[in-house]
Write a protein that holds these residues in place. Structure first.
Motif, mmCIF file in Angstrom:
data_model
loop_
_atom_site.group_PDB
_atom_site.id
_atom_site.type_symbol
_atom_site.label_atom_id
_atom_site.label_comp_id
_atom_site.label_asym_id
_atom_site.label_seq_id
_atom_site.Cartn_x
_atom_site.Cartn_y
_atom_site.Cartn_z
ATOM 1 N N ARG A 1 0.834 -1.212 0.000
ATOM 2 C CA ARG A 1 0.000 0.000 0.000
ATOM 3 C C ARG A 1 0.859 1.249 0.000
ATOM 4 O O ARG A 1 0.557 2.239 -0.688
ATOM 5 N N MET A 2 1.941 1.211 0.768
ATOM 6 C CA MET A 2 2.846 2.360 0.820
ATOM 7 C C MET A 2 3.485 2.606 -0.548
ATOM 8 O O MET A 2 3.590 3.755 -0.994
ATOM 9 N N LEU A 3 3.893 1.527 -1.222
ATOM 10 C CA LEU A 3 4.488 1.664 -2.546
ATOM 11 C C LEU A 3 3.475 2.176 -3.560
ATOM 12 O O LEU A 3 3.811 2.973 -4.445
ATOM 13 N N GLY A 4 2.219 1.753 -3.435
ATOM 14 C CA GLY A 4 1.170 2.245 -4.324
ATOM 15 C C GLY A 4 0.947 3.738 -4.163
ATOM 16 O O GLY A 4 0.819 4.475 -5.149
ATOM 17 N N LYS A 5 0.915 4.197 -2.913
ATOM 18 C CA LYS A 5 0.749 5.627 -2.656
ATOM 19 C C LYS A 5 1.943 6.415 -3.172
ATOM 20 O O LYS A 5 1.778 7.505 -3.736
ATOM 21 N N LEU A 6 3.146 5.856 -3.019
ATOM 22 C CA LEU A 6 4.342 6.516 -3.532
ATOM 23 C C LEU A 6 4.269 6.651 -5.053
ATOM 24 O O LEU A 6 4.604 7.694 -5.603
ATOM 25 N N ASP A 7 3.801 5.611 -5.719
ATOM 26 C CA ASP A 7 3.645 5.674 -7.176
ATOM 27 C C ASP A 7 2.661 6.769 -7.581
ATOM 28 O O ASP A 7 2.893 7.488 -8.554
ATOM 29 N N GLU A 8 1.568 6.901 -6.825
ATOM 30 C CA GLU A 8 0.584 7.954 -7.110
ATOM 31 C C GLU A 8 1.220 9.340 -6.954
ATOM 32 O O GLU A 8 1.011 10.227 -7.788
ATOM 33 N N LEU A 9 1.982 9.520 -5.886
ATOM 34 C CA LEU A 9 2.633 10.811 -5.658
ATOM 35 C C LEU A 9 3.660 11.122 -6.744
ATOM 36 O O LEU A 9 3.755 12.264 -7.197
ATOM 37 N N CYS A 10 4.406 10.115 -7.176
ATOM 38 C CA CYS A 10 5.390 10.327 -8.246
ATOM 39 C C CYS A 10 4.690 10.698 -9.546
ATOM 40 O O CYS A 10 5.163 11.565 -10.289
ATOM 41 N N SER A 11 3.546 10.072 -9.826
ATOM 42 C CA SER A 11 2.786 10.415 -11.027
ATOM 43 C C SER A 11 2.277 11.851 -10.960
ATOM 44 O O SER A 11 2.335 12.592 -11.945
ATOM 45 N N GLU A 12 1.784 12.243 -9.796
ATOM 46 C CA GLU A 12 1.303 13.610 -9.605
ATOM 47 C C GLU A 12 2.443 14.609 -9.767
ATOM 48 O O GLU A 12 2.300 15.652 -10.405
ATOM 49 N N ARG A 13 3.609 14.288 -9.186
ATOM 50 C CA ARG A 13 4.779 15.149 -9.329
ATOM 51 C C ARG A 13 5.173 15.300 -10.796
ATOM 52 O O ARG A 13 5.413 16.405 -11.273
ATOM 53 N N ASP A 14 5.199 14.188 -11.514
ATOM 54 C CA ASP A 14 5.570 14.229 -12.928
ATOM 55 C C ASP A 14 4.572 15.051 -13.736
ATOM 56 O O ASP A 14 4.950 15.786 -14.647
ATOM 57 N N ARG A 15 3.290 14.951 -13.383
ATOM 58 C CA ARG A 15 2.270 15.732 -14.078
ATOM 59 C C ARG A 15 2.469 17.216 -13.834
ATOM 60 O O ARG A 15 2.424 18.033 -14.762
ATOM 61 N N LEU A 16 2.734 17.575 -12.578
ATOM 62 C CA LEU A 16 2.949 18.984 -12.245
ATOM 63 C C LEU A 16 4.214 19.531 -12.910
ATOM 64 O O LEU A 16 4.231 20.678 -13.365
ATOM 65 N N VAL A 17 5.262 18.727 -12.974
ATOM 66 C CA VAL A 17 6.491 19.159 -13.628
ATOM 67 C C VAL A 17 6.221 19.388 -15.114
ATOM 68 O O VAL A 17 6.667 20.374 -15.699
ATOM 69 N N GLY A 18 5.464 18.488 -15.726
ATOM 70 C CA GLY A 18 5.135 18.646 -17.138
ATOM 71 C C GLY A 18 4.328 19.896 -17.405
ATOM 72 O O GLY A 18 4.544 20.588 -18.406
ATOM 73 N N GLU A 19 3.402 20.195 -16.508
ATOM 74 C CA GLU A 19 2.588 21.404 -16.669
ATOM 75 C C GLU A 19 3.418 22.667 -16.489
ATOM 76 O O GLU A 19 3.112 23.705 -17.070
ATOM 77 N N SER A 20 4.455 22.571 -15.662
ATOM 78 C CA SER A 20 5.240 23.770 -15.384
ATOM 79 C C SER A 20 6.218 24.100 -16.502
ATOM 80 O O SER A 20 6.746 25.202 -16.541
ATOM 81 N N ARG A 21 6.462 23.158 -17.379
ATOM 82 C CA ARG A 21 7.352 23.441 -18.503
ATOM 83 C C ARG A 21 6.656 24.380 -19.467
ATOM 84 O O ARG A 21 5.471 24.289 -19.710
ATOM 85 N N ARG A 22 7.410 25.247 -20.041
ATOM 86 C CA ARG A 22 6.850 26.207 -20.989
ATOM 87 C C ARG A 22 7.070 25.701 -22.398
ATOM 88 O O ARG A 22 8.062 25.049 -22.687
#
Length: 85
Positions: free
Chosen positions: A43-64
């Motif tokens: 469960r902890m690894l699943g939540k970590l994967d979700e957070l990493c996906s969210e981080r990657d999405r936010l990083v992608g959005e922040s690129r110009r």
């Protein structure tokens, strides 16, 4: 959520996962069942994967992007009118 908050949360969870893995090893050495501890780790690894996906999405959005193109601008982003410190 803020990108920096997510990054901090990811680091904290990675430390928790390391502690959980060590605890599982200790339980295995003692001959105690580790089924519930392994389920918690999953469960902890699943939540970590979700957070990493969210981080990657936010990083992608922040690129110009270049205007009218699908190419990203690489390198540091210089904002006109931004105050430098």
């Amino acid at each position: 959520m803020d990108l920096e908050f997510i990054r901090g949360d990811i680091e904290q969870r990675r430390r928790q996962i390391a502690r959980q893995r060590k605890e599982i090893l200790d339980l295995q050495r003692a001959g105690i069942s580790t089924k519930s501890a392994e389920e918690l780790l999953a469960r902890m690894l699943g939540k970590l994967d979700e957070l990493c996906s969210e981080r990657d999405r936010l990083v992608g959005e922040s690129r110009r992007k270049y205007e009218g193109k699908d190419k990203f601008i690489l390198g540091p982003q210089i904002r006109i009118g931004a105050k430098r410190s």
